[in-house]
Design a protein around this motif. Structure first.
Motif, PDB file in Angstrom:
ATOM      1  N   ASN A 101      37.613  62.123  53.809  1.00 57.66           N
ATOM      2  CA  ASN A 101      39.026  62.015  52.673  1.00 57.66           C
ATOM      3  C   ASN A 101      39.077  63.352  52.818  1.00 57.66           C
ATOM      4  OD1 ASN A 101      39.493  59.360  52.396  1.00 57.66           O
ATOM      5  ND2 ASN A 101      38.024  59.887  50.560  1.00 57.66           N
ATOM      6  N   VAL A 114      34.397  51.055  52.248  1.00 57.86           N
ATOM      7  CA  VAL A 114      34.098  51.468  51.106  1.00 57.86           C
ATOM      8  C   VAL A 114      32.197  51.491  51.266  1.00 57.86           C
ATOM      9  CG1 VAL A 114      33.992  51.585  48.351  1.00 57.86           C
ATOM     10  CG2 VAL A 114      35.668  51.115  49.289  1.00 57.86           C
ATOM     11  N   LYS A 162      46.277  57.871  53.261  1.00 62.97           N
ATOM     12  CA  LYS A 162      45.003  58.128  51.547  1.00 62.97           C
ATOM     13  C   LYS A 162      45.015  59.015  50.791  1.00 62.97           C
ATOM     14  CE  LYS A 162      40.967  56.346  51.740  1.00 62.97           C
ATOM     15  NZ  LYS A 162      39.739  57.281  52.424  1.00 62.97           N
ATOM     16  N   ASN A 208      43.861  58.116  47.352  1.00 67.54           N
ATOM     17  CA  ASN A 208      42.708  59.298  47.266  1.00 67.54           C
ATOM     18  C   ASN A 208      42.857  59.547  45.503  1.00 67.54           C
ATOM     19  OD1 ASN A 208      40.939  58.880  49.617  1.00 67.54           O
ATOM     20  ND2 ASN A 208      40.000  58.129  48.443  1.00 67.54           N
ATOM     21  N   ASN A 232      36.742  50.432  40.747  1.00 68.29           N
ATOM     22  CA  ASN A 232      38.323  50.593  41.798  1.00 68.29           C
ATOM     23  C   ASN A 232      39.376  49.246  40.785  1.00 68.29           C
ATOM     24  OD1 ASN A 232      37.016  52.798  42.636  1.00 68.29           O
ATOM     25  ND2 ASN A 232      37.392  51.569  44.417  1.00 68.29           N
ATOM     26  N   CYS A 285      34.224  54.869  43.302  1.00 65.14           N
ATOM     27  CA  CYS A 285      34.956  55.545  44.873  1.00 65.14           C
ATOM     28  C   CYS A 285      33.815  56.841  44.490  1.00 65.14           C
ATOM     29  CB  CYS A 285      36.125  55.977  43.362  1.00 65.14           C
ATOM     30  SG  CYS A 285      36.042  57.569  42.239  1.00 65.14           S
ATOM     31  N   SER A 286      34.068  57.413  45.649  1.00 61.58           N
ATOM     32  CA  SER A 286      32.988  58.639  46.271  1.00 61.58           C
ATOM     33  C   SER A 286      32.964  59.609  45.535  1.00 61.58           C
ATOM     34  CB  SER A 286      32.861  58.879  47.622  1.00 61.58           C
ATOM     35  OG  SER A 286      34.157  59.755  48.230  1.00 61.58           O
TER      36      SER A 286
HETATM   37  C1  LIG Z   1      37.650  53.636  49.602  1.00 62.97           C
HETATM   38  C2  LIG Z   1      37.608  54.660  48.598  1.00 62.97           C
HETATM   39  C3  LIG Z   1      39.668  55.435  48.613  1.00 62.97           C
HETATM   40  C4  LIG Z   1      37.339  54.232  47.178  1.00 62.97           C
HETATM   41  O1  LIG Z   1      37.646  55.322  46.077  1.00 62.97           O
HETATM   42  C5  LIG Z   1      37.631  56.360  48.586  1.00 62.97           C
HETATM   43  O2  LIG Z   1      38.564  56.443  49.744  1.00 62.97           O
HETATM   44  C6  LIG Z   1      36.246  56.911  48.127  1.00 62.97           C
HETATM   45  O3  LIG Z   1      35.755  56.789  47.389  1.00 62.97           O
HETATM   46  O4  LIG Z   1      36.157  57.983  49.056  1.00 62.97           O
END
Ligand SMILES: CC(C)(CO)C(=O)C(=O)O
Ligand SMILES: NC(=O)C1=CN([C@@H]2O[C@H](COP(=O)(O)OP(=O)(O)OC[C@H]3O[C@@H](n4cnc5c(N)ncnc54)[C@H](OP(=O)(O)O)[C@@H]3O)[C@@H](O)[C@H]2O)C=CC1
Length: 330
Positions: free
Chosen positions: A101, A121, A182, A186, A200, A268-269
């Motif tokens: 991302n 996810v 995205k 995000n 989430n 979420c990461s």
């Molecule tokens: C799947 C999502 C949107 C979840 O927050 C994400 O991209 C992440 O956590 O990095």
């Protein structure tokens, strides 16, 4: 001539998933990981996607890794670790395929032809190579610009993911419109969920979080649309449709109720990163602020300074942080 194994750099939620899926169809693959605990775990137990058998994949520590000419590298670290990996690669001619991302200027300056963007996810256990796919979704792969032909590496990833039902591979003619869509999501999900310590799903059900989430989504959409950037559909709706839905409060609330169950329990990461004091905010919201030019972006500025403060003052995460953002709502 037989090719060297594909190296996957960063054995987290995305790296372990991609590695296991490639290995499971017999593709020679190796992992490179910075965390010695994960390396030791991988050497003892292999890599596991929960619900499937663990699979043996050679794993090396980042410290011991030296890229070789013509290596094929899938980059699945967080953006803030790109510099270390790219410095190690240096001038070695390799093929790089990032699946990340965010927008990292250091990575953007590289000459790689293709990128991927994951919308499933996958949450990796701390210090283990065990990852849980908590939400199905797509892996989009496409050229960064022009009409680059899919390399052997890209074709190998496509073939390996093709049998996957819940991780659908989608090849697209240009990756950027998917990356920007995205980013819209995000940069709304991550700072709010991470600061509040929510999953989430709670973003859609806790009223304060939902108001902020919807407002950030709208602000992000305006920034991207005013910057003239093309957006493409990630998930069930095109971002333009999402923006239209959000303008009708009753409809937005109804849709939130429908989507919340499938997001419950998905992390979420950024959640694990915030307490460690390093996040992808510079590559999400700070990138949006740079794109905004004259488009007002009070909420993006608000979440950036909130997360800065949480990191600087080592504050515990919690829902109370969201209250401080409410005055920014118009
Ligand atoms: C799947 C999502 C949107 C979840 O927050 C994400 O991209 C992440 O956590 O990095
Ligand atoms: N997880 C998910 O569900 C999703 C993630 N993404 C995106 O995918 C990217 C990867 O995220 P994710 O898999 O969650 O990240 P993780 O934090 O789970 O995994 C990244 C791994 O890379 C390791 N690492 C750090 N530096 C290096 C290095 N120099 N060499 C090798 N390994 C290194 C980290 O080790 P250490 O912990 O020691 O730093 C960590 O184990 C991010 O951009 C994220 O936003 C996109 C969609 C969904």
């Amino acid at each position: 001539m037989s090719l060297a194994p594909i190296r996957i750099v960063g054995a987290g939620g995305i790296g372990c998933t991609v590695a296991a899926i490639l290995a499971q169809v017999g593709t020679p693959v190796e992992l490179v990981e910075a965390n010695p605990e994960k390396v030791a775990w991988g050497q003892r137990h292999g890599v596991e996607i929960v619900g499937r058998s663990a699979i043996r994949i050679p794993i090396h520590t980042f410290d011991d890794w030296q890229p070789r000419p013509n290596d094929r590298i899938i980059l699945t670290t967080k953006c803030y670790d790109n510099a270390a990996v790219l410095n190690r690669i240096g001038d070695t001619p390799v093929e790089l395929l990032p699946i990340q991302n965010g927008f990292d200027p250091i990575l953007d300056a590289q000459p790689h032809a293709y990128e991927g963007i994951a919308s499933f996810v996958s949450e990796c256990d701390p210090d283990r190579l065990v990852t849980r796919i908590t939400r199905p979704g797509e892996l989009h792969l496409g050229p960064r610009r022009g009409t680059a032909a899919a390399s052997e590496l890209v074709q190998t990833v496509v073939r390996a993911f093709s049998p996957e039902k819940s991780l659908r591979i989608v090849t697209v003619s240009e990756i950027l419109p998917y990356k920007y869509s995205k980013l819209m999501y995000n940069a709304a999900i991550a700072p709010l969920a991470a600061a509040a310590g929510m999953d989430n799903g709670e973003l859609l059900t806790v009223p304060t979080a939902r108001r902020l989430f919807f407002a950030l989504l709208q602000e992000n959409y305006r920034i991207l649309a005013n910057a003239g950037l093309r957006l493409e559909r990630i998930g069930p709706f095109h971002p333009k449709t999402v923006a239209r839905i959000l303008r009708q409060r009753w409809l937005a609330r109804m849709m939130a109720g429908l989507f919340a169950p499938s997001l419950r329990g998905t992390y979420c990461s950024m959640a694990n990163d915030l307490p460690r004091g390093k996040t992808e905010m510079p590559y999400y919201n700070e990138h949006l602020i740079r794109l905004a030019d004259t488009t007002p972006c009070p909420l993006n500025r608000g979440v950036v300074s909130l997360l800065d403060r949480i990191q600087r003052e080592r504050l515990p995460v919690g829902r109370h942080h969201l209250e401080s953002l409410l005055p920014l709502l118009g």
